[in-house]
Design a protein around this motif. Structure first.
Motif, PDB file in Angstrom:
ATOM      1  N   ALA A   1       0.792  -1.231   0.000  1.00  0.00           N
ATOM      2  CA  ALA A   1       0.000   0.000   0.000  1.00  0.00           C
ATOM      3  C   ALA A   1       0.821   1.276   0.000  1.00  0.00           C
ATOM      4  CB  ALA A   1      -0.952  -0.004   1.204  1.00  0.00           C
ATOM      5  N   GLY A   2       2.048   1.248   0.484  1.00  0.00           N
ATOM      6  CA  GLY A   2       2.834   2.476   0.552  1.00  0.00           C
ATOM      7  C   GLY A   2       2.106   3.542   1.353  1.00  0.00           C
ATOM      8  N   THR A   3       2.057   4.744   0.824  1.00  0.00           N
ATOM      9  CA  THR A   3       1.356   5.833   1.511  1.00  0.00           C
ATOM     10  C   THR A   3      -0.123   5.881   1.160  1.00  0.00           C
ATOM     11  OG1 THR A   3       1.930   7.393  -0.250  1.00  0.00           O
ATOM     12  CG2 THR A   3       3.449   7.241   1.626  1.00  0.00           C
ATOM     13  N   GLY A   4      -0.589   4.909   0.377  1.00  0.00           N
ATOM     14  CA  GLY A   4      -2.021   4.822   0.062  1.00  0.00           C
ATOM     15  C   GLY A   4      -2.440   5.500  -1.220  1.00  0.00           C
ATOM     16  N   GLY A   5      -1.468   5.879  -2.066  1.00  0.00           N
ATOM     17  CA  GLY A   5      -1.785   6.593  -3.294  1.00  0.00           C
ATOM     18  C   GLY A   5      -2.687   5.816  -4.231  1.00  0.00           C
ATOM     19  N   MET A   6      -2.427   4.531  -4.388  1.00  0.00           N
ATOM     20  CA  MET A   6      -3.253   3.717  -5.280  1.00  0.00           C
ATOM     21  C   MET A   6      -4.677   3.603  -4.757  1.00  0.00           C
ATOM     22  SD  MET A   6      -1.000   0.583  -6.808  1.00  0.00           S
ATOM     23  CE  MET A   6       0.171   0.878  -8.128  1.00  0.00           C
ATOM     24  N   LEU A   7      -4.811   3.361  -3.469  1.00  0.00           N
ATOM     25  CA  LEU A   7      -6.139   3.237  -2.879  1.00  0.00           C
ATOM     26  C   LEU A   7      -6.927   4.532  -3.037  1.00  0.00           C
ATOM     27  CD1 LEU A   7      -5.179   1.363   0.426  1.00  0.00           C
ATOM     28  CD2 LEU A   7      -6.235   0.364  -1.599  1.00  0.00           C
ATOM     29  N   SER A   8      -6.277   5.647  -2.786  1.00  0.00           N
ATOM     30  CA  SER A   8      -6.953   6.946  -2.857  1.00  0.00           C
ATOM     31  C   SER A   8      -7.415   7.275  -4.263  1.00  0.00           C
ATOM     32  CB  SER A   8      -6.024   8.053  -2.341  1.00  0.00           C
ATOM     33  OG  SER A   8      -5.725   7.865  -0.975  1.00  0.00           O
ATOM     34  N   LEU A   9      -6.534   7.069  -5.250  1.00  0.00           N
ATOM     35  CA  LEU A   9      -6.900   7.417  -6.621  1.00  0.00           C
ATOM     36  C   LEU A   9      -7.958   6.469  -7.182  1.00  0.00           C
ATOM     37  CD1 LEU A   9      -3.538   8.518  -8.249  1.00  0.00           C
ATOM     38  CD2 LEU A   9      -5.442   9.919  -7.519  1.00  0.00           C
ATOM     39  N   ALA A  10      -7.937   5.220  -6.747  1.00  0.00           N
ATOM     40  CA  ALA A  10      -8.979   4.292  -7.180  1.00  0.00           C
ATOM     41  C   ALA A  10     -10.340   4.727  -6.648  1.00  0.00           C
ATOM     42  CB  ALA A  10      -8.654   2.878  -6.706  1.00  0.00           C
ATOM     43  N   GLU A  11     -10.367   5.141  -5.388  1.00  0.00           N
ATOM     44  CA  GLU A  11     -11.627   5.623  -4.812  1.00  0.00           C
ATOM     45  C   GLU A  11     -12.093   6.889  -5.525  1.00  0.00           C
ATOM     46  OE1 GLU A  11     -13.434   6.439  -0.385  1.00  0.00           O
ATOM     47  OE2 GLU A  11     -11.450   7.267  -0.841  1.00  0.00           O
ATOM     48  N   GLU A  12     -11.147   7.783  -5.796  1.00  0.00           N
ATOM     49  CA  GLU A  12     -11.479   9.027  -6.507  1.00  0.00           C
ATOM     50  C   GLU A  12     -12.082   8.729  -7.874  1.00  0.00           C
ATOM     51  OE1 GLU A  12      -8.590  12.032  -8.778  1.00  0.00           O
ATOM     52  OE2 GLU A  12      -8.282  12.080  -6.604  1.00  0.00           O
ATOM     53  N   HIS A  13     -11.521   7.756  -8.582  1.00  0.00           N
ATOM     54  CA  HIS A  13     -12.016   7.379  -9.909  1.00  0.00           C
ATOM     55  C   HIS A  13     -13.439   6.838  -9.835  1.00  0.00           C
ATOM     56  CE1 HIS A  13     -11.521   5.576 -14.030  1.00  0.00           C
ATOM     57  NE2 HIS A  13     -12.437   4.760 -13.546  1.00  0.00           N
ATOM     58  N   LEU A  14     -13.679   5.946  -8.883  1.00  0.00           N
ATOM     59  CA  LEU A  14     -15.006   5.337  -8.778  1.00  0.00           C
ATOM     60  C   LEU A  14     -16.063   6.359  -8.385  1.00  0.00           C
ATOM     61  CD1 LEU A  14     -16.866   2.902  -8.812  1.00  0.00           C
ATOM     62  CD2 LEU A  14     -16.151   2.388  -6.470  1.00  0.00           C
ATOM     63  N   LEU A  15     -15.747   7.212  -7.410  1.00  0.00           N
ATOM     64  CA  LEU A  15     -16.728   8.194  -6.958  1.00  0.00           C
ATOM     65  C   LEU A  15     -17.024   9.243  -8.031  1.00  0.00           C
ATOM     66  CD1 LEU A  15     -15.649   8.731  -3.237  1.00  0.00           C
ATOM     67  CD2 LEU A  15     -17.512   7.327  -4.135  1.00  0.00           C
ATOM     68  N   ALA A  16     -16.045   9.500  -8.909  1.00  0.00           N
ATOM     69  CA  ALA A  16     -16.290  10.436 -10.011  1.00  0.00           C
ATOM     70  C   ALA A  16     -17.326   9.859 -10.971  1.00  0.00           C
ATOM     71  CB  ALA A  16     -14.983  10.723 -10.750  1.00  0.00           C
ATOM     72  N   GLN A  17     -17.314   8.539 -11.135  1.00  0.00           N
ATOM     73  CA  GLN A  17     -18.299   7.887 -12.003  1.00  0.00           C
ATOM     74  C   GLN A  17     -19.640   7.712 -11.304  1.00  0.00           C
ATOM     75  OE1 GLN A  17     -16.867   4.461 -14.581  1.00  0.00           O
ATOM     76  NE2 GLN A  17     -15.367   4.401 -12.952  1.00  0.00           N
ATOM     77  N   ASN A  18     -19.569   7.403 -10.010  1.00  0.00           N
ATOM     78  CA  ASN A  18     -20.773   7.022  -9.275  1.00  0.00           C
ATOM     79  C   ASN A  18     -20.671   7.530  -7.841  1.00  0.00           C
ATOM     80  OD1 ASN A  18     -22.976   5.791  -8.092  1.00  0.00           O
ATOM     81  ND2 ASN A  18     -22.514   3.746  -8.840  1.00  0.00           N
ATOM     82  N   PRO A  19     -21.126   8.753  -7.572  1.00  0.00           N
ATOM     83  CA  PRO A  19     -21.023   9.340  -6.226  1.00  0.00           C
ATOM     84  C   PRO A  19     -21.711   8.515  -5.144  1.00  0.00           C
ATOM     85  CG  PRO A  19     -21.592  11.013  -7.842  1.00  0.00           C
ATOM     86  CD  PRO A  19     -21.714   9.707  -8.540  1.00  0.00           C
ATOM     87  N   GLY A  20     -22.658   7.680  -5.527  1.00  0.00           N
ATOM     88  CA  GLY A  20     -23.361   6.866  -4.547  1.00  0.00           C
ATOM     89  C   GLY A  20     -22.700   5.539  -4.264  1.00  0.00           C
TER      90      GLY A  20
END
Length: 581
Positions: A207-226
């Motif tokens: 996971a490192g500092t969590g960059g991958m996890l954060s950007l993946a969440e950002e991508h999904l929420l941009a498509q589907n806020p719910g």
């Protein structure tokens, strides 16, 4: 470059003298986290203190705090950045009290050994000024977005490692590379991901500092806020773990989903699989110190264990993480899973037939788990200019993709950076990413220079041992007691015969016919006395990526070369004449 990160790093000037530059991060990183959490907690601080006075049981208090604030973590200390400086003489003790009174899930300061740093700062007479400087920064998410906070952490870590003359690649991956990985990981499931109120899980074992996890969440929420994306990760570097966990705490995630430890020897999520998995494991890292434990697991776990297909060389553990991800994908009967991993070129071809790496590729390909492999541009990472590749795995492929692997050459899709960052002088623009994702989505051989779709059996081959007879002093073959010629070990040779030789599509089932046809055509006609040792045939798999995209460049005409040489000779003669004069 992160403006916020640059500002925070400037505070390090106060540490000059007692601290060396490579020690600055030991102070700056934990204080940045503390100030971030302090800003988040500030609006509800009095409410939490009242609840703490009323409910002594930590479990009950956690429930009541969540009801009142919506957060899973809290701090019951009477101190904060708002009043720490009021008691100048007790600052060190009060700051320690503040850290000690976080809820149990906030263990991040332990991994920084921050209490020792508090004492060191106090002894050096620096504590008050440093706390004052951080208290002047508003790091509440309303003021500093999660993305900006992540950029700031990564900037600080990079500066810290530059000062320590270390590489930063072990800590984080460039965000443009992560975005491409996320785009591809979610691309095949985009239709599913737009459903209302979907719940999915994402896991990163490095996971490192969590960059991958954060950007993946950002991508999904941009498509589907719910949508709801549960994030899981494991990290063995103490500081990176602390940053990753604090980042998820700040976003309201369950921080217990981030585990500390070595994924290869202690899988913190042993009995779990996930919808999506992603990783950028360290390249070329020696795992000799873990070899005993990993080999024991491989032998004891049976055919369904993480490392059952094979083990790579102890000098490079990348493929262990590749196997781990394949093991962590949700089972097909439960909906299936996808995984994305960034690796260098060696896992494509290293190891001879039936070696550990070859057997790993064999298992992945014969089980039809490899969906696509993308070559990234060189000079993409901060600490290396080597070629890197994204592998996409899927255990429930779309029917059109079954039995195939798509190779995409994305090495020419890049934009030059205005300013280099370490070894990184190229980046993937939004347009570059879109072009690569389109090649993936189109799933075609229409442009063979950038995309090729191959059957999985096209990566298989047999290593065939070719023998020639041992001759006596008179030139006659030496035979054994059964009258068969003895082989001459000095003349022994091997041939790699592709599964697809002669247009075969039978894979390993066509072994006898295809190998014999190859031998008759390619060997026997040149060496009539040779024969095949059928007992020594080995099966191998490799993915010769560069060979599939090799472009022949004809040499220049000899006349053109001669003309250039004559010009150079003429220049040299003119220079010699000038010297003689």
């Amino acid at each position: 470059m992160s403006t916020l990160g640059s500002f925070i790093w400037s505070i390090a000037d106060q540490l000059r003298g007692p601290y060396r530059p490579n020690q600055y991060g030991n102070v700056i990183l934990p204080l940045t986290i503390l100030r971030r959490l302090d800003c988040i907690l500030e609006p509800d601080r009095e409410t939490v203190r009242e609840l703490a006075a009323k409910f002594g049981n930590p479990n009950r208090l956690r429930v009541e705090v969540r009801k009142a604030t919506g957060r899973s973590f809290y701090n019951t200390s009477k101190y904060s950045f708002a009043n720490l400086l009021a008691d100048a003489d007790g600052l060190a003790d009060n700051l320690t009290d503040y850290i000690d009174r976080f809820s149990d899930d906030v263990d991040v300061f332990t991994y920084f050994k921050f209490k020792e740093e508090i004492d060191a700062l106090e002894a050096a007479g620096l504590l008050r000024e440093v706390v004052k400087s951080f208290g002047a920064i508003d790091l509440h998410p309303d003021e500093v977005s999660n993305a900006d906070m992540g950029d700031a952490f990564e900037y600080i870590i990079r500066k810290f490692n530059e000062a320590a003359n270390e590489t930063s690649g072990d800590h984080y991956t460039p965000r443009d590379a992560i975005r491409l990985l996320v785009d591809m990981l979610f691309a095949e499931k985009d239709a599913d991901l737009t459903e209302a109120e979907i719940v999915r899980s994402l896991y990163d074992p490095t996971a490192g500092t969590g960059g991958m996890l954060s950007l993946a969440e950002e991508h999904l929420l941009a498509q589907n806020p719910g949508a709801s994306l549960s994030l899981y990760g494991q990290e063995y570097n103490p500081q990176s773990y602390a940053i990753c966990k604090s980042d998820l705490l700040a976003k309201g995630h369950d921080a217990t989903n981030i585990a500390f430890g070595n994924t290869l020897t202690d899988d913190a999520f042993k009995n779990r699989q996930f919808d999506f998995c992603m990783s950028n494991p360290p390249y070329g890292v020696d795992w000799k110190q873990y070899a005993k434990a990993i080999k024991q697991e491989s032998e004891s776990a049976g055919p369904y264990g993480r490392f059952a297909p094979g083990l790579p060389s102890t000098s490079d553990g990348q493929m262990l993480f590749l196997l781990h991800l394949a093991h962590k994908m949700r089972k097909p009967e439960d909906g299936g899973g996808r995984a994305g991993i960034v690796m260098n070129g060696s896992p494509l071809f290293n190891g001879a037939a039936e070696s550990g790496p070859s057997n790993i590729r064999k298992w992945l390909l014969e089980n039809d788990l490899v969906e696509a492999i993308v070559a990234l541009p060189t000079s993409m990472f901060f600490n290396t200019g080597i070629a890197t590749y994204i592998w996409i795995l899927d255990n429930t492929k779309h029917p059109d993709r079954k039995g195939t692997v798509q190779l995409i050459d994305g090495s020419e899709f890049w934009t030059k950076m205005r300013k280099s960052l370490g070894s990184k002088n190229r980046e993937l623009s939004e347009e570059d990413r879109a072009n690569i994702v389109k090649l993936y989505a189109d799933f075609t051989d229409a442009d063979p220079d950038t995309s090729k779709v191959l059957r999985t059996d096209e990566f298989g081959y047999w290593t065939v041992t070719i023998e020639r007879p041992l001759l006596d002093d008179e030139g006659n073959p030496v035979v054994d007691r059964k009258g068969k010629p003895k082989p001459d070990a000095k003349k022994r040779d091997t041939e790699n015969v592709p599964f697809t030789y002669g247009g075969s599509t039978a894979a390993d089932e066509g072994r006898t016919e295809v190998v014999q046809a190859y031998f008759d055509t390619e060997v026997k006609s040149h060496v009539p006395d040779a024969w095949i040792d059928w007992t020594k045939i080995k099966v191998g798999y490799e993915i010769p990526f560069t060979r599939h995209f090799y472009k022949y460049v004809p040499p220049r005409p000899l006349a053109e070369i001669d003309a250039d040489l004559e010009k150079q000779v003429s220049k040299i003669l003119d220079l010699l004449r000038e010297v003689e004069q």
